[in-house]
Design an enzyme around this catalytic site. Structure first.
Site, PDB file in Angstrom:
ATOM      1  N   CYS A   1     -43.852  26.661 -10.707  1.00  0.00           N
ATOM      2  CA  CYS A   1     -44.300  28.033 -10.435  1.00  0.00           C
ATOM      3  C   CYS A   1     -45.504  28.477 -11.280  1.00  0.00           C
ATOM      4  CB  CYS A   1     -43.123  28.973 -10.588  1.00  0.00           C
ATOM      5  SG  CYS A   1     -43.337  30.534  -9.747  1.00  0.00           S
TER       6      CYS A   1
ATOM      7  N   ARG B   1     -43.458  39.554  -2.465  1.00  0.00           N
ATOM      8  CA  ARG B   1     -42.878  38.456  -3.247  1.00  0.00           C
ATOM      9  C   ARG B   1     -42.120  37.511  -2.328  1.00  0.00           C
ATOM     10  NH1 ARG B   1     -43.885  38.889  -8.371  1.00  0.00           N
ATOM     11  NH2 ARG B   1     -42.708  37.040  -8.914  1.00  0.00           N
TER      12      ARG B   1
ATOM     13  N   HIS C   1     -37.559  26.791  -8.725  1.00  0.00           N
ATOM     14  CA  HIS C   1     -36.747  26.933  -9.936  1.00  0.00           C
ATOM     15  C   HIS C   1     -35.333  26.524  -9.523  1.00  0.00           C
ATOM     16  CE1 HIS C   1     -39.762  29.506 -11.972  1.00  0.00           C
ATOM     17  NE2 HIS C   1     -39.932  30.090 -10.812  1.00  0.00           N
TER      18      HIS C   1
HETATM   19  N1  GLN Z   1     -46.692  35.144 -11.852  1.00  0.00           N
HETATM   20  C1  GLN Z   1     -46.517  34.171 -10.860  1.00  0.00           C
HETATM   21  C2  GLN Z   1     -46.193  34.712  -9.479  1.00  0.00           C
HETATM   22  O1  GLN Z   1     -45.411  35.650  -9.315  1.00  0.00           O
HETATM   23  C3  GLN Z   1     -45.506  33.128 -11.310  1.00  0.00           C
HETATM   24  C4  GLN Z   1     -44.072  33.549 -11.276  1.00  0.00           C
HETATM   25  C5  GLN Z   1     -43.103  32.489 -11.682  1.00  0.00           C
HETATM   26  O2  GLN Z   1     -43.424  31.552 -12.446  1.00  0.00           O
HETATM   27  N2  GLN Z   1     -41.863  32.619 -11.217  1.00  0.00           N
HETATM   28  O3  GLN Z   1     -46.767  34.204  -8.543  1.00  0.00           O
END
Ligand code: GLN
Length: 253
Positions: free
Chosen positions: A94, A128, A194
């Site tokens: 990520c 998101r 993750h």
């Molecule tokens: N800031 C990044 C995003 O939201 C990475 C987030 C993360 O590592 N979960 O795209």
């Protein structure tokens, strides 16, 4: 045989249990009779490319990414690229994955430079991408599935010659548009998964260990088979959860 795992920014880049990847790599290697050393490489510390067998960097939010982007440029980036060119295994999750590409443009329009290991770039999106992910992969020459959990707004796009880690069967993946998830360059893997990813995907854990062993000890270095029944049950439980929500076409896997 011995493997050295270099954990980059363990205190800053560790969300949704990403540190579990270090535990999975260490345990599965040890169960196969391999000695393991985990080296924490925090902000400001340099990296010895020839001493890294497996490099890991987890995820982090924009705030942590801004802190490490500078350190990657000035302190560690060159050695990371050198290690991967020499065949080291690398897993980036990520926020870490985003900064190993060319750049990450945040929602506040700041451009965080990446080290360009992956020919990829990331732009913050307006929504998101959150939830369980199921990915189909064939880069080992066999068909496998990866399960994990994603939570990111960044959308990552791959340059023409960069291969994705796999095809999204459920979830969003790199950008929620092209059905691709992650990236592969040599033995370096970037992913949005993750979970943490490795405990639930033992074939992938073993692949990273195997390529690291082969680079250090030659092509004939083999990894002893270690039982995967508990890990496979965790893997299947995620697939069942997606299926029970009616979110997977029958016959998709
Ligand atoms: N800031 C990044 C995003 O939201 C990475 C987030 C993360 O590592 N979960 O795209």
């Amino acid at each position: 045989m011995k493997l050295r795992i270099c954990h980059l920014y363990p205190d800053l880049m560790n969300i949704y249990g990403d540190r579990g990847n270090i535990i999975a790599l260490s345990r599965r290697a040890q169960w196969a009779g391999i000695e393991v050393e985990v080296v924490n490489v925090p902000l400001g510390a340099s990296l010895d490319a020839s001493a890294c067998d497996i490099i890991f960097i987890g995820g982090g939010q924009d705030k942590e990414q801004a802190l490490i982007a500078k350190d990657l440029q000035e302190v560690k980036g060159k050695a990371i690229i050198e290690a991967v060119q020499e065949g080291a295994a690398l897993l980036a999750v990520c926020g870490g994955y985003q900064l190993l590409g060319k750049y990450f443009k945040t929602g506040a329009d700041a451009v965080l430079p990446g080290i360009g290991l992956f020919d990829a770039w990331t732009v913050a999106g307006s929504k998101r991408c959150i939830g369980d992910v199921l990915v189909e992969c064939d880069f080992t020459g066999e068909r496998h599935t990866l399960v994990g959990f994603e939570n990111h707004s960044g959308k990552t796009y791959l340059g023409e010659s960069l291969k994705p880690l796999g095809k999204v069967l459920h979830g969003f993946g790199n950008n929620a548009e092209d059905g691709r998830e992650g990236a592969i360059y040599k033995n370096a893997f970037g992913t949005y998964l993750h979970g943490s990813i490795l405990p639930k995907n033992p074939w992938f854990t073993d692949h990273l260990i195997r390529v690291a062993l082969q680079r250090r000890y030659g092509d004939q270095a083999s990894l002893a088979r270690v039982d995967t029944s508990f890990e496979d049950r965790a893997h299947q439980a995620v697939i069942a959860r997606i299926r029970n929500r009616g979110k997977l076409d029958t016959g998709a896997i």
